[in-house]
Design a protein around this motif. Structure first.
Motif, PDB file in Angstrom:
ATOM      1  N   SER A  33      50.142 -35.817   1.900  1.00 35.61           N
ATOM      2  CA  SER A  33      51.317 -35.594   1.047  1.00 35.61           C
ATOM      3  C   SER A  33      51.406 -36.586  -0.113  1.00 35.61           C
ATOM      4  O   SER A  33      51.854 -36.224  -1.198  1.00 35.61           O
ATOM      5  N   ILE A  42      48.995 -35.232  -2.866  1.00 31.53           N
ATOM      6  CA  ILE A  42      49.522 -34.013  -3.485  1.00 31.53           C
ATOM      7  C   ILE A  42      50.705 -34.363  -4.384  1.00 31.53           C
ATOM      8  O   ILE A  42      50.817 -33.878  -5.512  1.00 31.53           O
ATOM      9  N   THR A  43      51.602 -35.220  -3.882  1.00 30.06           N
ATOM     10  CA  THR A  43      52.765 -35.607  -4.675  1.00 30.06           C
ATOM     11  C   THR A  43      52.313 -36.287  -5.965  1.00 30.06           C
ATOM     12  O   THR A  43      52.817 -35.985  -7.044  1.00 30.06           O
ATOM     13  N   ASN A  81      50.905 -33.643  -8.380  1.00 31.50           N
ATOM     14  CA  ASN A  81      51.975 -32.813  -8.956  1.00 31.50           C
ATOM     15  C   ASN A  81      52.795 -33.603  -9.973  1.00 31.50           C
ATOM     16  O   ASN A  81      53.139 -33.099 -11.032  1.00 31.50           O
TER      17      ASN A  81
END
Lengths: 219, 450
Positions: free
Chosen positions: B108, B111-112, B115
């Motif tokens: 996570s 991915i964070t 993004n």
């Protein structure tokens, strides 16, 4: 004696063959993928053809011989290539827009995932599952589309084991629609789990927001 | 006599052996077929994973080079162009990364970061387009971001060399090590263990300011569960408060007391009341009737009454639509002739009995506050000139509309028609900028505003 032995060996053979075949078919029985994604488009096509007087059958979304002959007649009258296939050209001539099916396919996917993941849950628990999927779309930690979130590998058990291919019922549709309309009983949750069956220790570290039915929803 | 017996037994044994051999061979063939098809499936799956992986490597490599160029560039135009490209690379990288079979939540942080990188660079590019320059802080953050991307890049390139030597993504995704599979364990070095991810402060997609919005509309003191229950009983006129079951509390963006109600007909209601002020926040229940008896106009009246009973007055219907056997009605407050769209309330009414099946006021309580609305500086007739001339204007209203990242602007809302489609065009009432256009899209499941 002989016939007894014969019967016994025959039974063994039959047993092995039946067992073998059924194992083989269970192992390979994944070909059951029903083509439903186009059903909604088919319905719009049928209802347009019915309005125009080409189609007389039921509006059921099934592309059967009646629909096909209606399409062929329509294509002939409108100077399109007559192939009985509803391509972009025919869709355009019918005034059935392709862009609309885009949003319904999101709804359909969402309903499928809700049904597969939470069909035994109370209604609001189903809305909540749909809302979690939509919250993930918004969150930077997850993919940014509905299909991306649903088909993210290992994200949902029911997607992983193929239950996602079950046809959703009306309740699942309603729940998905409510969530798309902005209903979120979980207020921004990104995870849910069933405390009875959850295997991951990690999931217990998340802050619990609400319990609905058998599911615990967490941020 | 004995020899005959032995002969008979021998023959029977031979037959049994033949039959068993046939069975074994048949099974063997079937097994072979099923193994070979499962190998085929696995290969095609592995190929998809590898394609995604290599595309991910490409996107990260490209983003790294471009970030580097941004840091050495001295032209705002060139920087804006590169920032947009990095944003696209990051978005693509995110898509590829999310298609790899790592365990959920195992990556996570990465991915964070990816993004946010996409949102951050997009926001910076927009600032440059609007004539601003990059601040020293921006440049310092971009340097840190670049370092993190270099680390990710190094890591991914090492892994791609291992894949040349036969590392299988599919295999490693199927073996579990605790909560995570082998692939996740392999990738976790990227997930904050060896890579440090910088904070990016901006107002844009995926920014923290978007994720941690504060609740503006609930400036009340906390009430007890009993008070909340009584309030709910008053709103649901047909259900006495004592029949409502308290089912627990929710502690998300909103803190609520949750209630359920169930009757013998199969009606099921779930309602959430805010702890602050004891207001109804959401209610949902499935439609158990399949009939349409009530007109939309009556359903709208039912919705307005319901909203009023929850203590919200001066609301007007801004959108309504019938889908199946339900009416979906959106309401917003109207203050001195201006529709306040940020404070939207959604109500779902059953068209058989006229029951309210759904109520959603989280936008209202999130955004509702005493606003000072500046009077329009532009006249309606000059705003009309700003609308595309091929649109036929049918109606004009003043409205406060929410824009991305917590901006609210006063606009003229023009309801327009063109070639059978309906559009809503929003012209800023202060400076004439065309802020937004919504199109009504007909779908199988009712009309959508897109």
């Amino acid at each position: 004696m002989k016939s007894k032995l014969f019967i016994i060996s025959f039974l063994i053979l039959a047993f092995i063959l039946v067992g073998g075949f059924s194992t083989y078919f269970i192992l390979n029985n994944n070909s059951d993928v029903v083509q439903v994604a186009t059903a909604s488009t088919n319905k719009s096509v049928q209802s347009r053809l019915k309005d125009l007087g080409y189609y007389t059958g039921n509006i059921d979304g099934i592309y059967g011989p009646l629909t096909r002959s209606a399409v062929i007649n329509f294509q002939r009258d409108y100077g399109l290539s007559v192939d009985g296939i509803v391509g972009p050209e025919t869709l355009g001539a019918l005034g059935v827009s392709n862009s609309t099916s885009q949003s319904s396919s999101d709804l359909y996917l969402l309903a499928k995932c809700v049904y597969a993941e939470a069909r035994g849950e109370p209604y609001v628990g189903q809305v909540a599952v749909a809302a979690v999927i939509l919250n993930r779309v918004e969150s930077p930690e997850f993919p940014n589309t509905i299909s991306g979130v649903i088909y993210q590998p290992w994200a949902f058990t029911a997607v992983h084991d193929g239950q996602i291919n079950l046809e959703p019922n009306d309740t699942a549709y309603q729940a998905a629609k409510d969530a798309l309309n902005g209903w979120d009983p979980t207020y921004g949750c990104l995870y849910y789990y069933n405390p009875v069956t959850a295997t991951s220790q990690w999931i217990y570290s998340r802050q619990v927001v609400v319990t609905i039915g058998k599911h615990v929803f967490a941020i | 006599m004995e020899t005959v017996e032995v002969k008979k037994t021998n023959r029977a044994l031979t037959i049994a052996t033949i039959i068993l051999s046939i069975a074994v061979i048949t099974l063997g063939i079937l097994y072979g077929i099923s193994i070979s098809s499962s190998i085929k499936y696995q290969t095609s799956l592995e190929n998809v994973y590898q394609k995604n992986f290599y595309e991910l490597v490409d996107e990260v490599n490209n983003a790294e080079t471009k970030l580097n160029k941004i840091l050495v560039s001295n032209s705002n135009e060139y920087r804006a162009k590169l920032l947009k490209e990095v944003s696209k690379n990051a978005n693509e990288a995110q898509t590829r990364l999310n298609m790899l079979p790592y365990s959920i939540s195992g990556l996570s942080d990465t991915i964070t970061f990816v993004n946010k990188l996409s949102g951050y660079t997009e926001t910076l590019a927009q600032n440059l387009d609007n004539g601003k320059s990059l601040s020293n802080d921006n440049v310092a953050t971009l340097e840190k971001v670049h370092n993190s991307v270099v680390d990710i890049k190094k890591y991914l390139n090492t892994m791609s060399k291992q894949m040349w030597d036969g590392y299988s993504i599919t295999d490693s995704s199927l073996k579990m090590d605790g909560d995570y599979n082998y692939l996740t364990r392999k990738l976790t070095a990227m997930n904050g263990a060896d890579v440090e991810y910088p904070t990016m402060i901006y107002d844009g997609p995926f920014s923290d300011s978007q994720l941690n919005k504060e609740v503006k509309g609930l400036n009340f003191t906390d009430v007890s569960m009993e008070v909340a229950k009584n309030n709910l009983g008053k709103i649901l006129t047909d259900i006495p408060a004592e029949d409502l079951n308290f089912s627990g509390e929710s502690n998300g963006h909103f803190q609520t007391y949750d209630f359920t109600y169930q009757n013998d007909e199969g009606k099921y209601i779930f309602a959430q009341m805010t702890k602050k002020g004891g207001k109804l926040l959401t209610l949902s229940c499935p439609n158990i009737y399949n009939n349409k008896k009530i007109e939309l106009a009556n359903a709208e009246k039912i919705a307005i009454d319901f909203v009023n009973r929850n203590g919200i007055n001066d609301v007007t219907v801004v959108w309504s639509d019938i889908v199946g056997d339900d009416a979906y009605i959106n309401l917003a407050p109207k203050i001195s002739g201006v529709i306040i769209y940020p404070d939207l309330i959604k109500v779902k009414v059953d068209l058989d009995k006229g029951d309210v099946l759904g109520y959603e006021a989280s936008s209202y309580y999130m955004n509702h506050t005493e606003r000072k609305i500046l009077p329009a500086r532009l006249s309606e007739s000059s705003a009309r000139q700003m609308v595309n001339s091929s649109l036929k204007i049918k109606e004009c209203k003043l409205a406060l509309i929410p824009l991305e990242y917590d901006r609210e602007v006063l606009c003229y809302e023009f309801t327009c028609n063109m070639e059978g489609s309906t559009y809503y065009v929003y012209i800023n009432a202060l400076n004439g900028v065309e802020e937004n256009i919504l199109k009504v899209v007909n779908t199988d499941n009712g009309n959508l505003l897109m």
